[in-house]
Design a protein around this motif. Structure first.
Motif, mmCIF file in Angstrom:
data_model
loop_
_atom_site.group_PDB
_atom_site.id
_atom_site.type_symbol
_atom_site.label_atom_id
_atom_site.label_comp_id
_atom_site.label_asym_id
_atom_site.label_seq_id
_atom_site.Cartn_x
_atom_site.Cartn_y
_atom_site.Cartn_z
ATOM 1 N N ARG A 195 0.431 -1.030 -0.338
ATOM 2 C CA ARG A 195 0.148 0.227 -0.641
ATOM 3 C C ARG A 195 0.982 1.350 -0.065
ATOM 4 O O ARG A 195 1.081 2.151 -0.205
ATOM 5 C CB ARG A 195 -0.875 -0.118 0.762
ATOM 6 N N THR A 196 2.257 1.226 0.622
ATOM 7 C CA THR A 196 2.705 2.249 1.285
ATOM 8 C C THR A 196 3.047 2.796 -0.224
ATOM 9 O O THR A 196 3.230 3.960 -0.992
ATOM 10 C CB THR A 196 3.684 2.401 1.865
ATOM 11 N N TYR B 70 0.895 4.165 -3.403
ATOM 12 C CA TYR B 70 0.861 5.366 -2.926
ATOM 13 C C TYR B 70 1.998 6.101 -3.356
ATOM 14 O O TYR B 70 1.301 7.431 -3.765
ATOM 15 C CB TYR B 70 0.616 5.256 -1.589
#
Length: 452
Positions: free
Chosen positions: A400-401, A404
């Motif tokens: 997820r990081t 992003y």
């Protein structure tokens, strides 16, 4: 088993069991009691000796691996007009004396390769040797005094892991028990593995003896692969660096190729315990033990490394990301062993990092670790991989990081948001608040360093 080796310059022979510790061989069999037992796990340094010129913890070395070796203990210095020991006395660096033999040997190992070390280098070299009586300042001054008197210039460095010619003279030649295997080549080792799937491979043994101390059963069969030349060494070819599974972390840390292209791996290698541990611990053992707290797997994940698995039937390559099947489990099949690790060369200008945190500042088992690699076009993220360790049964990517960050400019707001996402993304088993908070901070630190 009849064990023959060179002890303090003299050939000695002892009747031992192959898995007896070098510490016990010295003290119990040969009566050399200057080498002390403290922790029995390689953490205190009281049992430090030089094995083929390298500092090791005698409590972690099996007798099997000492055949034909050159061992130096504190008794080997006592017959000399030894300026190093004199410096310890003159600086008042000795009180109860229990830890001092190990301290002296650690200092000698340092001065043999670095005759004029800085104070920082002395502290690093002696970090694995504990002393609760004297206080370290006097010990550091003693090493500095010996260096200033030219002690290191007078002693010859003995850095080779083993003298193969001498070892051939001391080979076991059939005297080993039937449950001990000592292959000389990788093909021989693979043949043994194909017939004995339950054999335990022994290399640096930095986890092996602590596990026995904690109650793990002694294996019924062992195979010594320490120093097996086919699985040792570092080479660069094509677009990747290949590291043999039997390569020690001290060899990785000192390799100029690694320092140039994989600086985060070089840094990581200096964090694997103290010098005596780095001289024994191998990257292959760090991987295949599949400990959740192992340091190298998260960084190898972000490098996109591949494990080269070899058996009698051939070679199989598995991405490190797919190697772990769960806590203390790998996907190695019966008869297979990890032969090497292939690491693609990062793009020029890529930023890479590895951070770990534990219960103390240094020489600590990771409570959490974070590794990453990021490529920028200007200040825009074109590619990024971040992985964590010690917080789940296997190392994991922070997907997820990563999603992003990709395509964004590294503004302060973006970095702050990425850190929050990373903090939320990890699922620690224990100490959740601490591990989540520190993960976010380490990701933030990395991104700020990459931007600067």
């Amino acid at each position: 088993m009849k064990l023959q080796f060179i002890l303090n310059g003299q050939e000695v022979t002892a009747e031992v069991s192959p898995l007896d510790r070098l510490l016990d061989v010295l003290r119990e069999c040969l009566g050399y009691t200057g080498t002390k037992e403290g922790c029995g796990e390689g953490e205190c340094g009281a049992c430090s000796v030089l094995l083929d010129g390298r500092l090791v913890n005698a409590c972690l070395v099996p007798a099997l691996q000492v055949r034909g070796a050159d061992v130096l203990t504190i008794e080997g210095l006592s017959g000399e007009d030894d300026e190093l020991q004199s410096a310890f006395v003159e600086e008042g660096a000795v009180q109860c004396g229990f830890c001092i033999p190990g301290m002296v040997l650690a200092a000698r190992a340092l001065l043999s390769v670095n005759p004029h070390p800085t104070r920082r280098e002395i502290k690093h070299a002696l970090a694995g040797n504990l002393c609760r009586c004297t206080g370290y300042e006097r010990i550091f001054r003693a090493v500095e005094r010996a260096a200033s008197q030219g002690y290191g210039d007078k002693i010859s460095a003995q850095n080779s892991r083993q003298d193969k010619d001498r070892k051939s003279l001391f080979a076991l030649q059939g005297s080993e028990p039937s449950w001990v295997f000592v292959p000389k080549k990788l093909d021989e080792a693979l043949e043994i593995l194909s017939e004995h799937h339950d054999v335990k491979l022994l290399s640096g043994c930095t986890d092996f003896y602590p596990d026995l101390k904690k109650g793990k059963n002694e294996p019924e069969k062992v195979m010594d692969i320490w120093g097996l030349s086919d699985i040792c060494g570092i080479r660069m070819q094509g677009g990747y660096i290949e590291i043999g599974s039997g390569t020690t972390f001290s060899d990785i840390a000192s390799c100029e190729t690694v320092k140039k292209y994989l600086p985060a791996l070089a840094d990581l290698s200096t964090m694997i315990g103290a010098t005596a541990i780095q001289n024994r611990a191998t990257i292959g053992g760090n991987i295949v033990n599949a400990s959740a707290a192992a340091d190298s797997p998260p960084l190898l994940l972000v490098y996109g490394a591949t494990a080269v698995l070899q058996s009698k039937n051939g070679i199989r390559e598995v991405p490190i990301a797919e190697l772990f099947g769960g806590y203390r489990k790998t996907v190695l099949k019966p008869g297979e062993m990890l032969a090497s690790i292939k690491i693609p060369l990062p793009s020029p200008g890529a930023h890479q990092f590895f951070y770990k945190r534990g219960s103390r500042l240094a020489l600590t088992i990771s409570r959490l670790s974070v590794a990453g690699l990021i490529e920028l076009e200007g200040d825009v993220v074109s590619n990024v991989r971040i992985a964590t360790g010690s917080m789940s049964p296997v190392p994991m990517f922070l997907t997820r990081t990563e999603r992003y960050l990709k395509g964004k400019r590294l503004t302060g707001e973006v970095i702050e948001t990425a850190a929050a996402i990373a903090s939320d993304e990890v699922s620690p088993r224990t100490s959740r608040d601490y591990r989540k908070r520190v993960t976010g901070r380490l990701v933030s630190r990395f991104l700020k360093e990459a931007r600067s």
